[in-house]
Write a protein that holds these residues in place. Structure first.
Motif, mmCIF file in Angstrom:
data_model
loop_
_atom_site.group_PDB
_atom_site.id
_atom_site.type_symbol
_atom_site.label_atom_id
_atom_site.label_comp_id
_atom_site.label_asym_id
_atom_site.label_seq_id
_atom_site.Cartn_x
_atom_site.Cartn_y
_atom_site.Cartn_z
ATOM 1 N N PHE A 95 0.874 -1.166 0.000
ATOM 2 C CA PHE A 95 0.000 0.000 0.000
ATOM 3 C C PHE A 95 0.912 1.218 0.000
ATOM 4 O O PHE A 95 1.785 1.325 0.866
ATOM 5 C CB PHE A 95 -0.862 0.070 1.271
ATOM 6 N N ASP A 96 0.715 2.123 -0.934
ATOM 7 C CA ASP A 96 1.432 3.383 -0.945
ATOM 8 C C ASP A 96 0.391 4.476 -0.744
ATOM 9 O O ASP A 96 -0.565 4.570 -1.517
ATOM 10 C CB ASP A 96 2.174 3.583 -2.266
ATOM 11 N N VAL A 97 0.551 5.281 0.299
ATOM 12 C CA VAL A 97 -0.438 6.297 0.655
ATOM 13 C C VAL A 97 0.219 7.660 0.595
ATOM 14 O O VAL A 97 1.280 7.884 1.201
ATOM 15 C CB VAL A 97 -1.002 6.052 2.071
ATOM 16 N N GLN A 98 -0.428 8.583 -0.120
ATOM 17 C CA GLN A 98 0.036 9.966 -0.169
ATOM 18 C C GLN A 98 -1.139 10.867 0.194
ATOM 19 O O GLN A 98 -2.209 10.760 -0.393
ATOM 20 C CB GLN A 98 0.553 10.331 -1.557
ATOM 21 N N TYR A 99 -0.917 11.749 1.166
ATOM 22 C CA TYR A 99 -1.906 12.762 1.509
ATOM 23 C C TYR A 99 -1.629 14.027 0.707
ATOM 24 O O TYR A 99 -0.468 14.343 0.412
ATOM 25 C CB TYR A 99 -1.857 13.091 3.007
ATOM 26 N N GLU A 128 4.594 16.146 1.710
ATOM 27 C CA GLU A 128 5.729 15.212 1.660
ATOM 28 C C GLU A 128 5.878 14.374 2.925
ATOM 29 O O GLU A 128 6.171 13.186 2.850
ATOM 30 C CB GLU A 128 7.026 15.958 1.350
ATOM 31 N N GLU A 129 5.666 14.985 4.093
ATOM 32 C CA GLU A 129 5.837 14.235 5.342
ATOM 33 C C GLU A 129 4.670 13.296 5.623
ATOM 34 O O GLU A 129 4.706 12.537 6.597
ATOM 35 C CB GLU A 129 6.081 15.187 6.525
ATOM 36 N N LEU A 130 3.655 13.338 4.793
ATOM 37 C CA LEU A 130 2.507 12.449 4.937
ATOM 38 C C LEU A 130 2.439 11.475 3.765
ATOM 39 O O LEU A 130 1.443 11.373 3.059
ATOM 40 C CB LEU A 130 1.207 13.257 5.065
ATOM 41 N N HIS A 131 3.524 10.779 3.580
ATOM 42 C CA HIS A 131 3.630 9.722 2.573
ATOM 43 C C HIS A 131 4.034 8.444 3.300
ATOM 44 O O HIS A 131 4.996 8.441 4.083
ATOM 45 C CB HIS A 131 4.674 10.083 1.509
#
Length: 174
Positions: free
Chosen positions: A149-153, A162-165
């Protein structure tokens, strides 16, 4: 599979229109975790899979849904009926009963993303009224592959935070 997840827009229809316009050719599924405060017959729900939040009155939204995609089983609920303000215990029971690989919820207006017992639990935060320590109006994109699972906000201006990846390896279910 690519999933866009948004929640708690509280009447701001334009941001949902913007998301559909920006991502309509890039996402496999659009999920809305409730508290849209929009009519249940709005044309936006032709694109989004949506559930009822505690501020969605009238209409015929479902409280919970389980969606099977080519890659995952997605359990979606707003979270107020699962007591998510007090932790994920009830939500995890519901997700496991649905055999989910992903559990989506809103309600708290707080960003949250973790994998527990091979299930991704994700709260996209609120696109219009963030709460808690991360004061960013947000939505999330999940890229689900057979291995991870790759999650990006993203913020409201559609820029990645960037810090929420986050990336989580998937374990093989027996």
């Amino acid at each position: 599979m690519k999933y866009l997840v948004v929640s708690d827009n509280h009447g701001d229809r334009q941001i949902l229109l913007d998301l559909v316009e920006r991502y309509k050719e890039k996402m496999d599924y659009f999920f809305h975790c409730g508290d849209s405060e929009l009519d249940s017959h709005d044309k936006l729900w032709d694109t989004f899979i949506v559930v009822r939040g505690n501020c969605d009155y009238g209409g015929d939204f479902l409280e919970r849904q389980t969606i099977s995609t080519q890659q995952d089983i997605v359990y979606i609920t707003h979270g107020h009926l699962s007591n998510v303000r007090f932790g994920l215990t009830q939500l995890s029971i519901e997700a496991k009963e649905s055999n989910a690989t992903i559990s989506l919820f809103g309600h708290t207006h707080q960003i949250g993303c973790e994998v527990v017992d091979e299930i991704l639990y994700l709260n996209p935060g609120s696109i219009s009224q963030p709460r808690g320590p991360i004061q960013i109006p947000s939505y999330a994109v999940i890229d689900s592959t057979p291995d991870a699972f790759d999650v990006q906000y993203y913020n409201r201006a559609h820029h990645p935070v960037e810090e929420l990846h986050f990336s989580f390896p998937k374990l093989t279910r027996e």
